[in-house]
Write an enzyme that holds these catalytic residues in place. Structure first.
Site, short mmCIF file in Angstrom:
data_model
loop_
_atom_site.label_atom_id
_atom_site.label_comp_id
_atom_site.label_asym_id
_atom_site.label_seq_id
_atom_site.Cartn_x
_atom_site.Cartn_y
_atom_site.Cartn_z
N HIS A 1 3.12 2.24 -8.47
CA HIS A 1 2.81 0.81 -8.48
C HIS A 1 4.01 -0.01 -8.96
CE1 HIS A 1 -1.22 1.74 -7.39
NE2 HIS A 1 -1.58 2.21 -8.57
N SER B 1 -6.54 -4.47 -3.04
CA SER B 1 -7.66 -4.38 -2.11
C SER B 1 -8.93 -4.08 -2.87
CB SER B 1 -7.39 -3.28 -1.08
OG SER B 1 -7.53 -2.01 -1.69
N THR B 2 -10.05 -4.25 -2.21
CA THR B 2 -11.32 -3.92 -2.85
C THR B 2 -11.38 -2.41 -3.14
OG1 THR B 2 -12.39 -3.80 -0.69
CG2 THR B 2 -12.61 -5.86 -1.93
N ASN C 1 -9.05 -0.69 -4.39
CA ASN C 1 -8.42 -0.51 -5.70
C ASN C 1 -9.43 -0.69 -6.83
OD1 ASN C 1 -5.64 -2.13 -4.31
ND2 ASN C 1 -5.57 -0.02 -4.99
N ASP D 1 0.85 -1.19 0.00
CA ASP D 1 0.00 0.00 0.00
C ASP D 1 0.88 1.24 0.00
OD1 ASP D 1 -2.38 1.47 0.12
OD2 ASP D 1 -2.33 1.54 2.30
N GLY D 2 0.32 2.34 -0.45
CA GLY D 2 1.01 3.62 -0.38
C GLY D 2 1.82 3.95 -1.61
N ASN D 3 1.72 3.13 -2.64
CA ASN D 3 2.55 3.37 -3.82
C ASN D 3 2.13 4.63 -4.58
OD1 ASN D 3 4.14 1.03 -3.45
ND2 ASN D 3 2.46 -0.20 -4.24
N ARG D 4 0.84 4.93 -4.61
CA ARG D 4 0.38 6.16 -5.27
C ARG D 4 0.89 7.38 -4.51
NH1 ARG D 4 -5.46 6.27 -7.34
NH2 ARG D 4 -5.47 7.92 -5.83
N ARG D 5 0.80 7.35 -3.17
CA ARG D 5 1.29 8.48 -2.37
C ARG D 5 2.80 8.65 -2.55
NH1 ARG D 5 -2.42 5.93 0.79
NH2 ARG D 5 -0.85 4.76 1.94
#
Length: 127
Positions: free
Chosen positions: A48, A76-77, A79, A31-35
């Site tokens: 990503h 995750s849902t 996404n 998680d957190g790849n976009r941020r």
């Protein structure tokens, strides 16, 4: 090519681990790849891809440390509510990651109902 200084650092950390205190199972929510990408001026795809590029190193570290099972949650849902173009790119990145892991660790692969189980070392879940 890996950074030799970082490799030496990893070996030192692993040598300092008490085998009795290493967990048998580690789970990681990717998680957190976009941020991460946004903070560096990139787009979601960049984040990503950067996250996927680090999964192999994480798994190697777990293996070196003696972790028996690693579970990765790659999607995750939440996404699934992303714009279709972004979701398609993310799914392709995940597909590539799983294919790369399977190619590198072919002896570990066996399908299960939730995703792919890579021996007792890795479970990839996308439910």
């Amino acid at each position: 090519m890996r950074n030799p200084l970082y490799t030496a650092y990893e070996r030192r950390l692993v040598a300092q681990l008490d085998a009795a205190s290493v967990p048998r199972h580690v789970g990681m929510i990717v998680d957190g790849n976009r941020r991460f990408a946004k903070a560096r001026g990139g787009n979601a795809d960049d984040g990503h891809r950067a996250g996927a590029a680090n999964v192999g190193s994480f798994l190697e570290w777990c293996e070196d440390a003696g972790v028996e099972v690693v579970t990765l949650w790659l999607l995750s849902t939440d996404n699934l509510t992303r714009p279709p173009q972004e979701l398609d790119k993310l799914l392709r990145i995940i597909e590539g990651l799983v294919a790369d892991l399977a190619a590198e660790r072919a002896a570990w692969i066996a399908a299960d109902h939730c995703g792919a189980r890579l021996s007792t070392k890795l479970t990839v879940r996308w439910s």
